[in-house]
Design an enzyme around this catalytic site. Structure first.
Site, short mmCIF file in Angstrom:
data_model
loop_
_atom_site.label_atom_id
_atom_site.label_comp_id
_atom_site.label_asym_id
_atom_site.label_seq_id
_atom_site.Cartn_x
_atom_site.Cartn_y
_atom_site.Cartn_z
N ARG A 185 53.56 90.80 57.70
CA ARG A 185 53.81 90.93 59.13
C ARG A 185 52.53 91.11 59.95
O ARG A 185 52.25 90.33 60.86
CB ARG A 185 54.74 92.12 59.39
CG ARG A 185 55.32 92.10 60.80
CD ARG A 185 56.10 93.35 61.12
NE ARG A 185 57.11 93.67 60.13
CZ ARG A 185 57.83 94.78 60.19
NH1 ARG A 185 57.64 95.65 61.15
NH2 ARG A 185 58.74 95.03 59.27
N TYR B 217 62.40 79.14 80.40
CA TYR B 217 61.71 78.44 81.48
C TYR B 217 60.44 77.73 81.03
O TYR B 217 59.98 76.81 81.69
CB TYR B 217 61.33 79.43 82.60
CG TYR B 217 62.52 80.15 83.20
CD1 TYR B 217 63.56 79.45 83.79
CD2 TYR B 217 62.59 81.54 83.16
CE1 TYR B 217 64.65 80.11 84.33
CE2 TYR B 217 63.68 82.21 83.70
CZ TYR B 217 64.71 81.50 84.28
OH TYR B 217 65.78 82.15 84.81
N HIS C 101 61.85 82.80 60.17
CA HIS C 101 61.40 84.15 60.57
C HIS C 101 62.56 84.92 61.21
O HIS C 101 62.65 85.03 62.44
CB HIS C 101 60.23 84.02 61.56
CG HIS C 101 59.42 85.28 61.71
ND1 HIS C 101 58.50 85.70 60.77
CD2 HIS C 101 59.40 86.22 62.67
CE1 HIS C 101 57.95 86.82 61.17
NE2 HIS C 101 58.48 87.17 62.33
#
Length: 748
Positions: free
Chosen positions: A32, A122, A78
């Site tokens: 990680r 967006y 993931h």
């Protein structure tokens, strides 16, 4: 019927916790938080880039919605939440954070001043050309191992075949369990030159490598001012880099000047730009500098531009040094070059990082050319079969016409078995029995189209065969000779540098410690005022004399002090807060003042003020502390002359609180009053002088449900009257007794 026996494992609980926590910690470290030294990527970054590659979101194709990329990455590779994937994607697209961006973002991807990116629905993104060419280009050539994803429905690369030391070019940061990494970005061209130097001489030292890598190259520019420390940092893998912003002086009309900050330290990114502006404003408000007339942030997409307008005749150098000392215009970047190497976290030197990279590049290049060689050998086999077939094409056609099925033809071509095939003559059958083609050649012959027998096509086949033989010789030479492979890698790196290299942005130099002369404050006596609402201010002595009566009527605390003094505020919770007098506004008597909460750690909702005095007065004073449970002590005032903003002024027992603090230097008697109406008067000398950390001694013996409400200090023959049950009561009339005795109830 058999009874199933339970297999109970008995173990110490702490052992299970220890093992589980170590497993968790290693998972965070490896899977990680820390980058792999080979490709310089954390798993989330690697998976996001690979997913974009798989989705075909290339640099020369249209942008795709980030929500699509994030969702696909989360579903396939993931499964740890969309925010971590989108955050990683955004950072890889921010040119002010990365030495080289890996993602081409379209839309609002945040700003250098700390504005966040727009929601993923967006924004759009695609791979950068660099990422596609240098990070992902050889994935189809078996250069890295593929491993199953979390649910074993997909395959993902264990590492990307990155051909540059990305961990140096883009840097890295991450917090794991018990360790953190912080690697600054570097210049791509310089890093490639250092790698080439190592490949030519692997005994080169860190100092030798630093002839090529001058130091970090931050995307925000700035100046590294401790050049001499860099060698030790790169040798050990950890240390502190001192960074300064770039300041220019511009002349205005009328002989005035302005300071313009055009580059900022990398550590000032984001919200710290706003903090810098606030710090400068604070310097102006607190009169630390009177040289700055105005401050404005004129930064835009073109770059940073923070303008400080100055007074005439300002000492620019002294002011610049002050900004370096008092704000984040000079800051430190903590380097800790920690990465996952050979499956374990390791702090690496500059040379070790380059060593790991070169070993990795040689490994992926070896695997690449083995794959290419195998393909060329297959082509060679097929081409030689087709060329050989063209020489005996009439015989092959005869075999085809005389056979019943494809398998019969194949057996004849490969093994020379002619049974069941009709031939025109015995000579043809004998010739067919001598044919020896490989399985692959036989399939190619059977799949060959008739137009391949045209003369020009046969010539093209022979030319292609010659090209294949050249490639085989080249690939074998690369695989067999270190120098040949090194030359290929260096040529590749030169091409990358030529296309993607750019000039250094961060200057590296040795600069002297910023020294500025602080203007000495003119020492003067002022009057401190605080009203019952906690608003305080300073006024000069003349204003106090003119408004003496109103000052005392309208304010709870009034005393003279020096403007260089500190004001101490004692509260019922046993805390003492200090405020520098210079931080309190000096104004007119009718000015509103500043709330005490704004200038100190005092919290009016959690504590109550009991006593306020300047440190100058406390140094020669003794304070009496009295608590609700009747604990008393005297403390020398000098003990409260401290540098900290908040300290414990006394030690309190559980559930206890202070009810009184007062100056006892010239007071001879103490009177204690309990909630139950008992009064006790005794001599001040009966209370011991103790350290502020002591609990004290008992003042009055209290009944079980009683507690102290008030305490009073009396001078020798002072008449002291209080209002008790709506009648006046003189405390001097209370019989003088001994400390630690029961009080008496007055007869009124």
């Amino acid at each position: 019927m058999e009874t199933k026996q339970e297999n109970v494992i008995r173990t110490d609980y702490s052992e299970i916790m220890q093992k589980s926590y170590i497993d968790y910690a290693m998972s965070v470290i490896i899977s990680r938080a820390l980058p792999d030294v080979r490709d310089g990527l954390k798993p989330v970054q690697r998976r996001t880039l690979y997913d974009m590659y798989e989705l075909g979101i290339r640099y020369d194709r249209p942008y795709r919605k980030c929500a699509r990329i994030v969702g696909d990455t989360m579903g396939k590779y993931h499964p740890h939440g969309d925010s971590s994937i989108y955050d990683a994607l955004v950072v890889m697209a921010q040119d002010f954070k990365k030495g080289r961006t890996l993602v081409d973002g379209h839309g609002n991807f945040g700003s250098i001043e700390g504005d966040g990116a727009a929601a993923m629905r967006y924004t759009e993104a695609r791979l950068e050309k660099l990422t596609q060419d240098v990070f992902l280009s050889d994935l189809d050539k078996n250069v890295v191992d593929f491993v199953p994803n979390f649910d074993e429905t997909e395959k993902e690369p264990s590492v990307l075949p990155v051909r540059i030391p990305n961990i140096l070019v883009n840097g890295a940061d991450g917090i794991a369990v018990g360790m953190a990494t912080s690697i600054p970005p570097h210049n791509l061209g310089e890093v490639i030159d250092a790698v080439k130097a190592y490949m030519k001489d692997n005994t080169i030292s860190v100092k030798g490598l630093m002839r090529y890598i001058k130091g970090p190259d931050f995307p925000t520019g700035g100046i590294v001012v401790n050049k001499d420390d860099l060698h030790k940092i790169y040798e050990t893998g950890s240390g502190k880099i001192r960074l300064r912003g770039k300041v220019e002086v511009e002349k205005l009309k009328g002989g005035r000047k302005q300071l313009v900050i055009t580059e900022i330290p990398y550590t000032m990114l984001g919200a710290n730009i706003g903090k810098f502006l606030n710090d400068v404003a604070s310097l102006i408000e607190t009169k630390k500098t009177t040289d700055i007339v105005d401050i404005s942030n004129q930064s835009s997409k073109e770059g940073i531009r923070i303008v400080l307008e100055l007074k005439k005749d300002t000492d620019v150098e002294n002011l610049t040094n002050m900004l370096y000392k008092k704000t984040r215009l000079e800051d430190t970047f903590g380097v800790n070059m920690l990465a996952v190497a050979d499956g374990r976290p390791e702090t690496l030197s500059l040379k070790q990082i380059i060593e790991y990279h070169v070993d990795f590049v040689f490994e992926i290049t070896t695997r690449k050319y083995h794959t290419l060689l195998d393909k060329e050998l297959e082509k060679q086999e097929v081409q030689e079969g087709l060329i050989k077939a063209c020489d005996v094409i009439d015989l092959i056609i005869e075999i085809l016409r005389g056979s019943k099925n494809r398998e019969q033809v194949k057996k004849c071509l490969v093994e020379g078995i002619t049974e069941g095939i009709k031939f025109k003559s015995k000579a043809s059958e004998k010739a067919a029995a001598k044919l020896i083609f490989t399985e692959r050649q036989a399939n190619a012959i059977l799949d060959m189209r008739l137009y391949k027998l045209i003369g020009l096509e046969i010539e093209a086949l022979q030319a292609e065969h010659e090209e294949t033989m050249k490639n085989i010789a080249l690939y074998k030479d690369i695989l067999d000779n270190y120098d040949s492979m090194a030359a290929v890698i260096i040529k590749d790196m030169d091409a990358i540098k030529k296309e993607y290299g750019r000039k250094r942005r961060t200057a590296i130099e040795n600069a002297e410690e910023a020294v500025y002369e602080e203007k000495k404050m003119e020492e003067m006596e002022v009057c401190f005022l605080m009203d019952r609402f906690g608003y305080m201010k300073l006024i000069d002595k003349n204003a106090y004399e003119r408004n003496k009566e109103a000052v005392h009527n309208e304010n709870k605390y009034v005393f003279n002090c020096m403007n260089t003094d500190k004001i101490c505020i004692f509260t019922d919770t046993g805390k003492m807060h200090t405020i520098k007098a210079v931080d309190i506004p000096l104004g007119r008597f009718r000015d509103k003042g500043t709330p005490v909460d704004n200038l100190s750690n005092y919290d009016s909702s959690q504590e109550r003020m009991l006593y306020v005095a300047p440190v100058g007065q406390l140094r020669s004073d003794r304070l009496l502390f009295v608590t609700k449970t009747s604990m008393c002590k005297l403390v020398e005032g000098a003990e409260f002359d401290v540098a900290k903003r908040t300290i414990a002024s006394t030690k309190l027992a559980d559930e206890d609180e202070l009810i009184f603090i007062g100056s006892a230097s010239e007071m001879e008697q103490i009177v204690l009053q309990s909630h139950g109406g008992c009064f006790l008067r005794f001599l001040t000398q009966e209370v011991s002088t103790m350290k502020k950390t002591a609990l004290g001694v008992r003042g009055m013996k209290l009944a079980d449900d009683d507690y102290l409400e008030h305490a009073y200090l009396l001078a020798g023959h002072q008449e002291y009257t209080i209002s008790y049950h709506d009648k006046e009561y003189a405390l001097n009339k209370v019989r003088l007794a001994k400390r630690d005795t029961k009080g008496i109830k007055p007869r009124i």
